[in-house]
Design a protein around this motif. Structure first.
Motif, PDB file in Angstrom:
ATOM      1  N   MET A   1     -42.805  -6.354 -42.254  1.00 54.81           N
ATOM      2  CA  MET A   1     -42.750  -5.085 -41.564  1.00 54.81           C
ATOM      3  C   MET A   1     -44.426  -4.849 -41.042  1.00 54.81           C
ATOM      4  O   MET A   1     -45.065  -5.293 -41.561  1.00 54.81           O
ATOM      5  N   PRO A   2     -44.309  -3.920 -40.168  1.00 59.16           N
ATOM      6  CA  PRO A   2     -45.678  -3.793 -39.298  1.00 59.16           C
ATOM      7  C   PRO A   2     -46.445  -2.855 -40.383  1.00 59.16           C
ATOM      8  O   PRO A   2     -46.138  -1.931 -41.121  1.00 59.16           O
ATOM      9  N   HIS A   3     -47.926  -3.204 -40.461  1.00 63.46           N
ATOM     10  CA  HIS A   3     -48.800  -2.466 -41.209  1.00 63.46           C
ATOM     11  C   HIS A   3     -49.104  -1.062 -40.591  1.00 63.46           C
ATOM     12  O   HIS A   3     -49.760  -0.209 -41.311  1.00 63.46           O
ATOM     13  N   VAL A   4     -49.192  -1.001 -39.241  1.00 63.24           N
ATOM     14  CA  VAL A   4     -49.728   0.033 -38.456  1.00 63.24           C
ATOM     15  C   VAL A   4     -48.504   0.490 -37.397  1.00 63.24           C
ATOM     16  O   VAL A   4     -48.105  -0.447 -36.751  1.00 63.24           O
ATOM     17  N   LEU A   5     -48.182   1.546 -37.211  1.00 63.37           N
ATOM     18  CA  LEU A   5     -47.289   2.225 -36.407  1.00 63.37           C
ATOM     19  C   LEU A   5     -48.099   2.751 -35.431  1.00 63.37           C
ATOM     20  O   LEU A   5     -48.993   3.802 -35.742  1.00 63.37           O
ATOM     21  N   CYS A   6     -47.750   2.647 -34.065  1.00 66.22           N
ATOM     22  CA  CYS A   6     -48.323   3.417 -33.134  1.00 66.22           C
ATOM     23  C   CYS A   6     -47.240   4.236 -32.449  1.00 66.22           C
ATOM     24  O   CYS A   6     -46.451   3.664 -31.779  1.00 66.22           O
ATOM     25  N   LEU A   7     -47.440   5.420 -32.165  1.00 68.98           N
ATOM     26  CA  LEU A   7     -46.583   6.198 -31.375  1.00 68.98           C
ATOM     27  C   LEU A   7     -47.113   7.006 -30.453  1.00 68.98           C
ATOM     28  O   LEU A   7     -48.085   7.615 -30.553  1.00 68.98           O
ATOM     29  N   GLY A   8     -46.358   7.002 -29.281  1.00 69.02           N
ATOM     30  CA  GLY A   8     -46.582   7.666 -28.181  1.00 69.02           C
ATOM     31  C   GLY A   8     -46.091   6.998 -26.938  1.00 69.02           C
ATOM     32  O   GLY A   8     -45.006   6.233 -26.734  1.00 69.02           O
ATOM     33  N   GLU A   9     -46.940   6.989 -25.732  1.00 70.51           N
ATOM     34  CA  GLU A   9     -46.561   6.670 -24.666  1.00 70.51           C
ATOM     35  C   GLU A   9     -46.611   4.924 -24.026  1.00 70.51           C
ATOM     36  O   GLU A   9     -47.664   4.496 -24.562  1.00 70.51           O
ATOM     37  N   ILE A  10     -45.794   4.348 -23.367  1.00 71.50           N
ATOM     38  CA  ILE A  10     -45.941   3.266 -22.795  1.00 71.50           C
ATOM     39  C   ILE A  10     -45.758   3.358 -21.235  1.00 71.50           C
ATOM     40  O   ILE A  10     -44.852   3.978 -20.978  1.00 71.50           O
ATOM     41  N   LEU A  11     -46.481   2.933 -20.378  1.00 74.86           N
ATOM     42  CA  LEU A  11     -46.515   2.980 -19.187  1.00 74.86           C
ATOM     43  C   LEU A  11     -47.214   1.900 -18.332  1.00 74.86           C
ATOM     44  O   LEU A  11     -47.550   0.918 -18.889  1.00 74.86           O
ATOM     45  N   ILE A  12     -46.819   1.903 -17.018  1.00 74.21           N
ATOM     46  CA  ILE A  12     -47.486   1.081 -15.849  1.00 74.21           C
ATOM     47  C   ILE A  12     -48.853   1.703 -15.472  1.00 74.21           C
ATOM     48  O   ILE A  12     -48.801   2.792 -14.954  1.00 74.21           O
ATOM     49  N   ASP A  13     -50.022   1.043 -15.660  1.00 73.68           N
ATOM     50  CA  ASP A  13     -51.243   1.550 -14.877  1.00 73.68           C
ATOM     51  C   ASP A  13     -51.262   0.881 -13.497  1.00 73.68           C
ATOM     52  O   ASP A  13     -51.413  -0.408 -13.576  1.00 73.68           O
ATOM     53  N   GLN A  14     -51.040   1.673 -12.495  1.00 77.57           N
ATOM     54  CA  GLN A  14     -51.505   1.056 -11.054  1.00 77.57           C
ATOM     55  C   GLN A  14     -52.747   1.145 -10.574  1.00 77.57           C
ATOM     56  O   GLN A  14     -53.470   2.161 -10.379  1.00 77.57           O
ATOM     57  N   ILE A  15     -53.628   0.024 -10.916  1.00 78.06           N
ATOM     58  CA  ILE A  15     -54.967   0.174 -11.040  1.00 78.06           C
ATOM     59  C   ILE A  15     -55.505  -0.496  -9.334  1.00 78.06           C
ATOM     60  O   ILE A  15     -55.149  -1.334  -8.869  1.00 78.06           O
ATOM     61  N   ALA A  16     -56.325   0.366  -8.875  1.00 79.52           N
ATOM     62  CA  ALA A  16     -56.875   0.309  -7.668  1.00 79.52           C
ATOM     63  C   ALA A  16     -57.513  -1.051  -7.477  1.00 79.52           C
ATOM     64  O   ALA A  16     -58.306  -1.488  -8.272  1.00 79.52           O
ATOM     65  N   THR A  17     -57.176  -2.040  -6.348  1.00 77.54           N
ATOM     66  CA  THR A  17     -57.869  -3.211  -6.174  1.00 77.54           C
ATOM     67  C   THR A  17     -59.110  -2.951  -5.548  1.00 77.54           C
ATOM     68  O   THR A  17     -60.066  -4.044  -5.701  1.00 77.54           O
ATOM     69  N   GLU A  18     -59.534  -1.967  -4.890  1.00 83.34           N
ATOM     70  CA  GLU A  18     -60.807  -1.656  -4.593  1.00 83.34           C
ATOM     71  C   GLU A  18     -61.234  -0.359  -5.015  1.00 83.34           C
ATOM     72  O   GLU A  18     -60.433   0.366  -5.614  1.00 83.34           O
ATOM     73  N   THR A  19     -62.591  -0.027  -5.127  1.00 86.68           N
ATOM     74  CA  THR A  19     -63.156   0.982  -5.618  1.00 86.68           C
ATOM     75  C   THR A  19     -63.005   2.350  -4.378  1.00 86.68           C
ATOM     76  O   THR A  19     -62.754   2.050  -3.172  1.00 86.68           O
ATOM     77  N   GLY A  20     -62.953   3.427  -4.826  1.00 85.31           N
ATOM     78  CA  GLY A  20     -63.021   4.740  -3.914  1.00 85.31           C
ATOM     79  C   GLY A  20     -61.914   5.583  -4.243  1.00 85.31           C
ATOM     80  O   GLY A  20     -61.319   5.452  -5.411  1.00 85.31           O
ATOM     81  N   SER A  21     -61.828   6.530  -3.740  1.00 81.41           N
ATOM     82  CA  SER A  21     -60.748   7.782  -3.952  1.00 81.41           C
ATOM     83  C   SER A  21     -59.360   7.131  -3.654  1.00 81.41           C
ATOM     84  O   SER A  21     -59.214   6.233  -3.201  1.00 81.41           O
ATOM     85  N   PHE A  22     -58.395   7.779  -4.291  1.00 75.43           N
ATOM     86  CA  PHE A  22     -56.993   7.736  -4.116  1.00 75.43           C
ATOM     87  C   PHE A  22     -56.636   7.297  -2.510  1.00 75.43           C
ATOM     88  O   PHE A  22     -56.087   6.414  -2.189  1.00 75.43           O
ATOM     89  N   GLU A  23     -57.098   8.320  -1.745  1.00 80.84           N
ATOM     90  CA  GLU A  23     -56.758   8.084  -0.105  1.00 80.84           C
ATOM     91  C   GLU A  23     -57.482   6.981   0.459  1.00 80.84           C
ATOM     92  O   GLU A  23     -56.965   6.272   1.561  1.00 80.84           O
ATOM     93  N   GLN A  24     -58.539   6.323  -0.237  1.00 82.72           N
ATOM     94  CA  GLN A  24     -59.398   5.373   0.215  1.00 82.72           C
ATOM     95  C   GLN A  24     -58.770   4.035   0.036  1.00 82.72           C
ATOM     96  O   GLN A  24     -58.750   2.887   0.509  1.00 82.72           O
ATOM     97  N   VAL A  25     -57.948   3.831  -1.323  1.00 80.69           N
ATOM     98  CA  VAL A  25     -57.563   2.488  -1.600  1.00 80.69           C
ATOM     99  C   VAL A  25     -56.126   2.201  -1.106  1.00 80.69           C
ATOM    100  O   VAL A  25     -55.349   2.893  -0.640  1.00 80.69           O
ATOM    101  N   LYS A  26     -56.149   0.784  -0.703  1.00 78.07           N
ATOM    102  CA  LYS A  26     -55.184   0.478   0.069  1.00 78.07           C
ATOM    103  C   LYS A  26     -54.227  -0.458  -0.622  1.00 78.07           C
ATOM    104  O   LYS A  26     -52.891  -0.644  -0.161  1.00 78.07           O
TER     105      LYS A  26
END
Length: 325
Positions: A1-26
């Protein structure tokens, strides 16, 4: 049995391949994320058994995330699957220094928090009580509180934690964009703190919640807390643990991405709590060792991309510390 339980969200982080604002990222690269899931994976990699409790969509993204947890060694018996709501994806932009900003939930839709994602439907009645019987700690964020349904699951988890004497660890992880009405967050988060033993909070979050970033002052406001850690990015952290006050600088590393660094720090901290008698926290040398170890785990994670893939093993952390001793 696990010693630690972690409760909450799991998701996908879409991380920008270059720096800049959302509109600048390709272009974007997809990485698994979600603070509680990151902590669960970090713990398992360090050698502490963990279980994740959350809800994913009945989709390819959700299936992939559950398979990742399983391949990492995380117990997934607490994972629920929602038939219609999709697994959440978050678009993350990066600055030149590696700092990240959560920009949107979709590349072609609005970023409204009321969009229904699977993590918002975590069902309190389906929490597996047997997981709590043998566990030592419950780790929570605050994003579940933004959903009335998931908030009831948090309430139920806290009841089980009290019933079976689990220590409760909370990372505030304040993300206004997740809340349909961010003005309601403050009272809900402060109510949660009544059940918390160990609190991790950033400087900005501390000022927002407590009007101070001093961990001793925060502890005085909530005198049931057994430990308070206030993190400040590349400036390191301040702590009040076992009635020992101090600070620790961040380790200088070649940072690529800070996504998940705080989650890895928390994994390192909880890992250390699991392997040291809590009655020994009055030892200043032990307290320093715990914080130093957690800082190293967080620093190593920033040297790669994504929140989970760069997380270190215990051997890698100890080698990192040996090289800098």
């Amino acid at each position: 049995m696990p010693h630690v339980l972690c409760l909450g969200e799991i998701l996908i982080d879409q991380i920008a391949t270059e720096t800049g604002s959302f509109e600048q990222v390709k272009s974007w690269n997809a990485y698994p994320g979600g603070a509680p899931a990151n902590v669960a994976c970090g713990l398992t990699k360090l050698g502490t058994s963990s279980g994740f409790i959350g809800c994913v969509g009945q989709d390819a993204v959700g299936n992939h995330l559950v398979q990742l947890l399983q391949s990492t060694g995380v117990d997934t018996s607490g994972v629920q699957v929602h038939a219609t709501a999709p697994t959440r994806q978050v678009y993350v932009t990066r600055s030149d220094s590696g700092e990240r900003t959560f920009a949107k939930f979709s590349s072609n839709e609005s970023d409204r928090a009321e969009t229904a994602f699977a993590d918002m439907f975590l069902d309190a009645d389906r929490l597996p009580e047997d997981l709590f019987i043998e566990a030592d700690f419950l780790v929570l964020g605050t994003l579940c509180l933004a959903s009335p349904i998931a908030a009831k699951a948090v309430e139920r988890a806290l009841q089980l934690a009290e019933k079976y004497y689990l220590g409760v660890v909370v990372d505030i992880n304040w993300r206004p964009m997740f809340w349909p009405d961010p003005s309601q967050a403050l009272s809900q988060i402060l109510s949660l703190l009544a059940h918390v033993d160990y609190l991790k909070v950033s400087v900005e979050e501390a000022e927002w919640l407590f009007q101070t970033s001093n961990p001793v002052a925060i502890s005085a406001l909530h005198d049931h807390l057994e430990g308070v850690i206030v993190t400040n990015g590349e400036m390191g952290c301040q702590f009040y643990l076992g009635e020992r006050e101090g600070s620790h600088p961040a380790f200088p590393v070649a940072t690529q991405d800070t996504t998940g660094a705080g989650d890895s720090f928390l994994a390192g901290f909880v890992h250390q709590l699991c392997h040291h008698p809590l009655s020994h926290l009055d030892d200043p040398a032990l307290v320093r060792e715990i914080i130093t170890y957690a800082s190293a785990v967080g620093a190593i994670t920033t040297t790669g991309l994504g929140a989970i893939a760069p997380q270190p093993t215990d051997a890698e952390v100890r080698d990192f510390l040996l090289q800098r001793s």
